[in-house]
Design a protein around this motif. Structure first.
Motif, PDB file in Angstrom:
ATOM      1  N   UNK A   1     -10.994  36.040  47.564  1.00  0.00           N
ATOM      2  CA  UNK A   1     -11.289  37.395  48.051  1.00  0.00           C
ATOM      3  C   UNK A   1     -12.779  37.683  47.933  1.00  0.00           C
ATOM      4  N   UNK A   2     -13.390  37.291  46.814  1.00  0.00           N
ATOM      5  CA  UNK A   2     -14.828  37.478  46.646  1.00  0.00           C
ATOM      6  C   UNK A   2     -15.620  36.698  47.685  1.00  0.00           C
ATOM      7  N   UNK A   3     -15.197  35.465  47.939  1.00  0.00           N
ATOM      8  CA  UNK A   3     -15.867  34.626  48.942  1.00  0.00           C
ATOM      9  C   UNK A   3     -15.736  35.238  50.331  1.00  0.00           C
TER      10      UNK A   3
ATOM     11  N   UNK B   1     -17.949  38.270  50.662  1.00  0.00           N
ATOM     12  CA  UNK B   1     -19.353  37.870  50.818  1.00  0.00           C
ATOM     13  C   UNK B   1     -19.631  37.391  52.239  1.00  0.00           C
ATOM     14  N   UNK B   2     -18.741  36.588  52.789  1.00  0.00           N
ATOM     15  CA  UNK B   2     -18.905  36.077  54.152  1.00  0.00           C
ATOM     16  C   UNK B   2     -18.911  37.233  55.153  1.00  0.00           C
ATOM     17  N   UNK B   3     -17.954  38.150  54.991  1.00  0.00           N
ATOM     18  CA  UNK B   3     -17.861  39.281  55.921  1.00  0.00           C
ATOM     19  C   UNK B   3     -19.100  40.170  55.821  1.00  0.00           C
TER      20      UNK B   3
ATOM     21  N   UNK C   1     -16.166  38.575  64.702  1.00  0.00           N
ATOM     22  CA  UNK C   1     -16.947  37.336  64.615  1.00  0.00           C
ATOM     23  C   UNK C   1     -16.302  36.367  63.624  1.00  0.00           C
ATOM     24  N   UNK C   2     -15.848  36.899  62.478  1.00  0.00           N
ATOM     25  CA  UNK C   2     -15.156  36.062  61.495  1.00  0.00           C
ATOM     26  C   UNK C   2     -13.910  35.424  62.110  1.00  0.00           C
ATOM     27  N   UNK C   3     -13.174  36.197  62.888  1.00  0.00           N
ATOM     28  CA  UNK C   3     -11.971  35.681  63.543  1.00  0.00           C
ATOM     29  C   UNK C   3     -12.313  34.553  64.502  1.00  0.00           C
ATOM     30  N   UNK C   4     -13.357  34.737  65.290  1.00  0.00           N
ATOM     31  CA  UNK C   4     -13.781  33.707  66.247  1.00  0.00           C
ATOM     32  C   UNK C   4     -14.197  32.429  65.509  1.00  0.00           C
TER      33      UNK C   4
END
Length: 252
Positions: A6-8, A11-13, A29-32
């Motif tokens: 969840x933390x990772x 951070x990415x989002x 963008x994360x989904x793509x």
């Protein structure tokens, strides 16, 4: 482990949001990115599905001829899977890999700012349709309701895209299952954060486009290869059924 993930993911989002300037767009963008990473696995999954269809008559033949010998039946089925390089679980892997992200978003949206939005379309990606409707009424909830409807419709569409290759009984069953699943997703989507709806809607649109543009070509090529391979390596079934011994009747 889950807390680390969840933390990772948060951070990415947040990193994507810092680049694109919008939390809702960051989810898209994360989904793509996820779908791009999974594209090779989806192609492999499609090939596995086609191989299964090609093998089905041979599998049924083995099941019928070895009906009296379950151990030998399982052994022969394993040989077929090995010869055709088929993994029965291959089609499920892309779905399993997406599930942590899908459910992780429930926790991630609690970490994003309260005013995290999708431009002016969704004022808050952490709120659900139900929450917006209760707090602000139907007008404010309208965009959320539209995404929830897309959530249900895009659950239905991929399930019925291949009904043309099914017989009438299978077609009816697929349509019924698709309708039930769509209604369940509408109900489920009513109470989930809109970030989850954004993720699923984007992922489903990607799947529909991919199925039309890429999957058909992969299926045609895989089917031709599997049929040629099956023809060059016919499965010989040499079965000796177990003799059924007559039952001994107790003497009275």
């Amino acid at each position: 482990m889950w807390e680390w993930f969840i933390g990772f993911l948060t951070t990415v989002l947040a990193g994507i949001e810092g680049f694109v300037g919008d939390w809702g767009l960051a989810v898209i963008v994360l989904t793509v990115i996820v779908r791009l990473i999974l594209t090779p696995l989806m192609a492999h999954s499609t090939k596995s599905t086609v191989r299964m269809q090609v093998m089905q008559p041979k599998l049924q033949e083995i099941q019928e001829r070895y009906a009296d010998d379950p151990e030998r039946q399982a052994e022969e089925l394993r040989k077929v899977y090995a010869d055709m390089k088929f993994n029965p679980l291959g089609g499920c892997l892309p779905i399993f890999l997406q599930m942590p992200i899908f459910f992780g978003l429930f926790s991630v949206v609690r970490e994003v700012p309260a005013d995290a939005c999708f431009y002016s379309i969704l004022p808050s990606i952490s709120q659900s349709v139900q929450q917006v409707l209760e707090a602000s009424g139907w007008v404010a909830a309208a965009p959320y309701i539209i995404f929830d409807l897309l959530f249900g419709v895009l659950t239905f569409i991929p399930m019925v895209m291949n009904v043309a290759n099914q017989d009438s009984a299978q077609r009816s069953q697929t349509m019924l299952m698709g309708g039930v699943m769509a209604l369940m997703m509408l109900w489920f989507g009513w109470g989930v954060p809109s970030a989850v709806l954004l993720y699923y809607v984007t992922s489903s649109i990607w799947q529909v486009i991919q199925q039309q543009v890429i999957t058909k070509r992969v299926m045609e090529k895989a089917k031709a290869e599997a049929e040629a391979e099956a023809a060059n390596k016919p499965i010989e079934v040499d079965v000796v059924r177990r003799e059924k011994k007559p039952r001994q009747h107790k003497k009275s």
